[in-house]
Design a protein around this motif. Structure first.
Motif, PDB file in Angstrom:
ATOM      1  N   ASP A 110       0.799  -1.374   0.367  1.00 45.46           N
ATOM      2  CA  ASP A 110       0.035  -0.125  -0.119  1.00 45.46           C
ATOM      3  C   ASP A 110       0.853   0.971   0.026  1.00 45.46           C
ATOM      4  OD1 ASP A 110       1.498  -0.405   1.965  1.00 45.46           O
ATOM      5  OD2 ASP A 110      -0.740   0.268   3.207  1.00 45.46           O
ATOM      6  N   ASP A 111       2.115   1.094   0.179  1.00 48.96           N
ATOM      7  CA  ASP A 111       3.348   2.168  -0.109  1.00 48.96           C
ATOM      8  C   ASP A 111       2.427   2.930  -2.268  1.00 48.96           C
ATOM      9  OD1 ASP A 111       4.000   1.615   2.303  1.00 48.96           O
ATOM     10  OD2 ASP A 111       6.171   0.622   0.837  1.00 48.96           O
ATOM     11  N   GLY A 112       2.472   4.052  -2.268  1.00 53.24           N
ATOM     12  CA  GLY A 112       3.214   4.625  -3.264  1.00 53.24           C
ATOM     13  C   GLY A 112       4.257   3.938  -4.379  1.00 53.24           C
ATOM     14  N   ILE A 113       4.409   4.366  -5.250  1.00 52.04           N
ATOM     15  CA  ILE A 113       5.202   4.102  -6.630  1.00 52.04           C
ATOM     16  C   ILE A 113       6.534   5.389  -6.253  1.00 52.04           C
ATOM     17  CG2 ILE A 113       6.320   3.989  -8.458  1.00 52.04           C
ATOM     18  CD1 ILE A 113       3.380   3.252  -9.621  1.00 52.04           C
ATOM     19  N   ASP A 114       7.191   4.923  -5.856  1.00 55.39           N
ATOM     20  CA  ASP A 114       8.257   5.952  -5.409  1.00 55.39           C
ATOM     21  C   ASP A 114      10.051   5.610  -5.956  1.00 55.39           C
ATOM     22  OD1 ASP A 114       9.963   4.379  -2.849  1.00 55.39           O
ATOM     23  OD2 ASP A 114       8.076   4.668  -2.233  1.00 55.39           O
ATOM     24  N   ILE A 115      10.512   7.063  -5.638  1.00 55.88           N
ATOM     25  CA  ILE A 115      12.411   6.274  -5.942  1.00 55.88           C
ATOM     26  C   ILE A 115      13.196   7.337  -4.911  1.00 55.88           C
ATOM     27  CG2 ILE A 115      13.512   7.239  -7.589  1.00 55.88           C
ATOM     28  CD1 ILE A 115      12.531   6.838  -9.772  1.00 55.88           C
ATOM     29  N   ALA A 116      14.103   6.305  -4.033  1.00 53.75           N
ATOM     30  CA  ALA A 116      14.737   7.326  -3.049  1.00 53.75           C
ATOM     31  C   ALA A 116      15.847   8.210  -3.518  1.00 53.75           C
ATOM     32  CB  ALA A 116      14.692   6.082  -1.983  1.00 53.75           C
ATOM     33  N   LEU A 117      15.828   9.581  -3.515  1.00 51.80           N
ATOM     34  CA  LEU A 117      16.565   9.937  -3.580  1.00 51.80           C
ATOM     35  C   LEU A 117      17.663  10.335  -2.423  1.00 51.80           C
ATOM     36  CD1 LEU A 117      14.714  12.817  -5.732  1.00 51.80           C
ATOM     37  CD2 LEU A 117      15.266  11.005  -6.453  1.00 51.80           C
ATOM     38  N   ILE A 118      17.241  10.262  -1.675  1.00 51.43           N
ATOM     39  CA  ILE A 118      18.259  10.577  -0.548  1.00 51.43           C
ATOM     40  C   ILE A 118      17.886   8.217   0.778  1.00 51.43           C
ATOM     41  CG2 ILE A 118      18.835  10.518   1.755  1.00 51.43           C
ATOM     42  CD1 ILE A 118      18.149  13.462   1.418  1.00 51.43           C
ATOM     43  N   ASN A 119      18.812   8.031   0.632  1.00 55.43           N
ATOM     44  CA  ASN A 119      18.679   6.271   0.786  1.00 55.43           C
ATOM     45  C   ASN A 119      19.623   6.229   2.003  1.00 55.43           C
ATOM     46  OD1 ASN A 119      18.007   3.594   1.028  1.00 55.43           O
ATOM     47  ND2 ASN A 119      17.699   3.192  -0.854  1.00 55.43           N
ATOM     48  N   THR A 120      19.397   5.775   3.068  1.00 58.68           N
ATOM     49  CA  THR A 120      21.136   5.343   3.926  1.00 58.68           C
ATOM     50  C   THR A 120      19.977   4.158   4.429  1.00 58.68           C
ATOM     51  OG1 THR A 120      19.253   6.885   5.333  1.00 58.68           O
ATOM     52  CG2 THR A 120      21.153   7.447   3.877  1.00 58.68           C
ATOM     53  N   PRO A 121      20.106   4.404   5.242  1.00 60.49           N
ATOM     54  CA  PRO A 121      19.788   3.049   6.643  1.00 60.49           C
ATOM     55  C   PRO A 121      18.865   3.400   6.976  1.00 60.49           C
ATOM     56  CG  PRO A 121      22.591   3.128   6.674  1.00 60.49           C
ATOM     57  CD  PRO A 121      22.339   3.770   6.249  1.00 60.49           C
ATOM     58  N   SER A 122      18.658   4.688   8.019  1.00 62.17           N
ATOM     59  CA  SER A 122      17.878   5.447   9.103  1.00 62.17           C
ATOM     60  C   SER A 122      16.652   6.201   8.451  1.00 62.17           C
ATOM     61  CB  SER A 122      18.541   6.369   9.970  1.00 62.17           C
ATOM     62  OG  SER A 122      18.968   6.870   9.463  1.00 62.17           O
ATOM     63  N   ILE A 123      17.109   7.120   7.057  1.00 57.01           N
ATOM     64  CA  ILE A 123      16.437   7.700   5.896  1.00 57.01           C
ATOM     65  C   ILE A 123      16.068   7.240   5.033  1.00 57.01           C
ATOM     66  CG2 ILE A 123      15.521  10.586   5.479  1.00 57.01           C
ATOM     67  CD1 ILE A 123      16.930  10.867   8.502  1.00 57.01           C
ATOM     68  N   GLN A 124      14.851   8.283   4.401  1.00 53.72           N
ATOM     69  CA  GLN A 124      14.686   7.542   2.523  1.00 53.72           C
ATOM     70  C   GLN A 124      13.646   8.489   2.426  1.00 53.72           C
ATOM     71  OE1 GLN A 124      14.007   3.776   1.804  1.00 53.72           O
ATOM     72  NE2 GLN A 124      15.208   2.029   2.571  1.00 53.72           N
ATOM     73  N   PHE A 125      13.752   9.379   1.312  1.00 59.01           N
ATOM     74  CA  PHE A 125      13.131  10.161   1.090  1.00 59.01           C
ATOM     75  C   PHE A 125      12.829  10.441  -0.759  1.00 59.01           C
ATOM     76  CE2 PHE A 125      13.143  14.730   0.204  1.00 59.01           C
ATOM     77  CZ  PHE A 125      11.670  15.183  -0.154  1.00 59.01           C
ATOM     78  N   GLY A 126      11.919  10.701  -0.874  1.00 58.49           N
ATOM     79  CA  GLY A 126      11.803  10.523  -2.742  1.00 58.49           C
ATOM     80  C   GLY A 126      10.620  11.742  -2.908  1.00 58.49           C
ATOM     81  N   PRO A 127      10.132  11.701  -4.169  1.00 57.59           N
ATOM     82  CA  PRO A 127       8.562  11.896  -5.040  1.00 57.59           C
ATOM     83  C   PRO A 127       8.422  10.174  -4.917  1.00 57.59           C
ATOM     84  CG  PRO A 127      10.866  11.442  -6.365  1.00 57.59           C
ATOM     85  CD  PRO A 127      11.628  10.978  -5.171  1.00 57.59           C
ATOM     86  N   THR A 128       6.942  10.227  -5.029  1.00 60.02           N
ATOM     87  CA  THR A 128       5.811   8.710  -4.514  1.00 60.02           C
ATOM     88  C   THR A 128       5.079   9.358  -5.879  1.00 60.02           C
ATOM     89  OG1 THR A 128       5.294   7.342  -3.856  1.00 60.02           O
ATOM     90  CG2 THR A 128       4.622   9.866  -2.404  1.00 60.02           C
ATOM     91  N   ALA A 129       3.613   8.785  -6.198  1.00 55.64           N
ATOM     92  CA  ALA A 129       2.849   8.495  -6.583  1.00 55.64           C
ATOM     93  C   ALA A 129       1.983   7.999  -6.344  1.00 55.64           C
ATOM     94  CB  ALA A 129       2.636   9.217  -8.042  1.00 55.64           C
ATOM     95  N   ARG A 130       0.575   8.011  -6.734  1.00 60.51           N
ATOM     96  CA  ARG A 130      -0.252   7.335  -6.368  1.00 60.51           C
ATOM     97  C   ARG A 130      -1.341   7.559  -7.188  1.00 60.51           C
ATOM     98  NH1 ARG A 130      -1.274   4.252  -1.586  1.00 60.51           N
ATOM     99  NH2 ARG A 130       0.194   5.171   0.056  1.00 60.51           N
ATOM    100  N   ILE A 131      -2.515   5.862  -7.572  1.00 61.62           N
ATOM    101  CA  ILE A 131      -3.284   5.923  -8.616  1.00 61.62           C
ATOM    102  C   ILE A 131      -4.731   6.249  -7.483  1.00 61.62           C
ATOM    103  CG2 ILE A 131      -4.858   5.663 -10.593  1.00 61.62           C
ATOM    104  CD1 ILE A 131      -1.736   4.741 -11.391  1.00 61.62           C
ATOM    105  N   ARG A 132      -5.464   6.927  -8.056  1.00 61.00           N
ATOM    106  CA  ARG A 132      -6.806   7.004  -6.361  1.00 61.00           C
ATOM    107  C   ARG A 132      -8.064   6.868  -7.436  1.00 61.00           C
ATOM    108  NH1 ARG A 132      -7.925   7.622  -1.899  1.00 61.00           N
ATOM    109  NH2 ARG A 132      -5.777   8.933  -1.350  1.00 61.00           N
ATOM    110  N   SER A 133      -8.777   5.619  -7.516  1.00 59.62           N
ATOM    111  CA  SER A 133     -10.118   4.624  -8.193  1.00 59.62           C
ATOM    112  C   SER A 133     -10.514   6.023  -8.523  1.00 59.62           C
ATOM    113  CB  SER A 133     -10.272   3.181  -8.190  1.00 59.62           C
ATOM    114  OG  SER A 133     -10.998   3.928  -6.851  1.00 59.62           O
ATOM    115  N   GLU A 134     -11.567   5.839  -9.577  1.00 55.77           N
ATOM    116  CA  GLU A 134     -13.041   6.582 -10.317  1.00 55.77           C
ATOM    117  C   GLU A 134     -13.608   5.831  -9.780  1.00 55.77           C
ATOM    118  OE1 GLU A 134     -14.138   6.118 -14.499  1.00 55.77           O
ATOM    119  OE2 GLU A 134     -14.159   3.931 -14.485  1.00 55.77           O
ATOM    120  N   ARG A 135     -14.952   7.312  -9.450  1.00 52.68           N
ATOM    121  CA  ARG A 135     -15.861   6.921  -8.996  1.00 52.68           C
ATOM    122  C   ARG A 135     -17.104   6.540 -10.125  1.00 52.68           C
ATOM    123  NH1 ARG A 135     -18.533  10.093  -4.458  1.00 52.68           N
ATOM    124  NH2 ARG A 135     -19.697  11.796  -5.707  1.00 52.68           N
ATOM    125  N   ASP A 136     -17.732   5.776 -10.305  1.00 52.35           N
ATOM    126  CA  ASP A 136     -18.751   5.288 -11.004  1.00 52.35           C
ATOM    127  C   ASP A 136     -19.628   5.031 -10.693  1.00 52.35           C
ATOM    128  OD1 ASP A 136     -20.272   4.521 -13.402  1.00 52.35           O
ATOM    129  OD2 ASP A 136     -18.209   3.836 -15.083  1.00 52.35           O
TER     130      ASP A 136
END
Length: 276
Positions: free
Chosen positions: A83-109
């Motif tokens: 259930d995490d968003g799609i992401d890429i860690a631009l900062i990636n250490t053993p204790s901290i990870q940070f970067g862009p993320t994105a999700r797709i939310r379903s439509e309501r039909d």
């Protein structure tokens, strides 16, 4: 595509994870040969979900979601939940990870759920943003996401998660609480009821303000079949709360409760395609 759990559960899970025997939980990553710094490792995932057609709906359907993580071969392996968003860690250490993320939310039909016929449809939402993960110990993962919706709500939303991490041999198990938030525009898009909609479906009009949208818990188990291939099972429960939980969307037309189960496959590979 797509009763409150006491926060005491969060503390219990985290405390139990922190006290687990280190001998049984040595944090391991899929085996990758020692490589120079210009070698990268990508993990591509695909997960199928059985979940509500949209938030508040009592009817369920199957959907799917991709996953992607990229890291340098000399950086630590990133443990993730489906259930995490799609992401890429631009900062990636053993204790901290940070970067862009994105999700797709379903439509309501609304035409697909009889109780919702007459409610306005809502387009799929693409929600880009940023994530931050913090590991106070190798057996605890804290994650936050902040996102802005495009096409769907065009509002801000966020997710907070905490996981206890249990590892034995090739099996990794994560479990912990979840909390989701949204601003006024986000919450009113999905849980507000206009006067026109109210007249069509026979409920009261309703304006939803932002705040905590839902609380819940999630668990996943990942088994590393080979150095490259893995399989993951997933389950999650959410209960709408705040203005979202009080909305006729949840109380009259649908439900406050949502269950999600999933099954996914991951593939990891290394390459030296980035040259700087």
């Amino acid at each position: 595509m797509r009763r409150s759990l006491p926060l005491v559960v969060s503390a219990a899970v985290v405390a139990f994870a922190a006290q687990a025997h280190a001998a049984d939980m040595a944090l391991e990553e899929p085996a990758v040969a020692v490589a120079p710094i210009d070698v990268w490792v990508a993990t591509i995932k695909g997960t199928g979900f059985y979940q509500p057609r949209f938030e508040g709906s009592k009817e369920y359907s199957f959907s799917g979601a991709p996953g992607l993580s990229i890291r340098r071969a000399d950086e630590p392996y990133k443990i993730g939940s489906p259930d995490d968003g799609i992401d890429i860690a631009l900062i990636n250490t053993p204790s901290i990870q940070f970067g862009p993320t994105a999700r797709i939310r379903s439509e309501r039909d609304s035409s697909k759920v009889s109780r919702f016929r007459g409610m306005d449809d809502i387009d799929y939402g693409i929600e880009p943003g940023a994530f931050l993960e913090y590991y106070p110990s190798e057996f605890i993962r804290l994650r936050g996401e902040a996102r802005y919706g495009l096409w769907g709500s065009e509002g801000f939303s966020g997710t907070l998660a905490a996981d206890g991490i249990f590892i034995h041999d090739r099996l990794t198990f994560l479990i912990g609480p979840r909390l989701e938030l949204g601003d006024n525009k986000f919450t009113n898009t999905y849980f507000g009821v206009s006067g026109r909609e109210a007249a069509r479906v026979g409920v009261s009009s309703y304006k939803a303000d932002g705040g905590v949208k839902s609380v819940g818990a999630a668990a996943s188990a990942t088994y590393q079949l080979t150095d490259a291939w893995s399989v993951t099972t997933f389950g999650r429960y959410d209960r709408l709360t705040g203005d979202a939980g009080k909305s006729p969307v949840a109380k009259t037309l649908g439900t406050r409760n949502a269950f999600t189960v999933g099954l996914g496959v991951g593939y990891s590979f290394a390459w030296d395609g980035f040259k700087f």
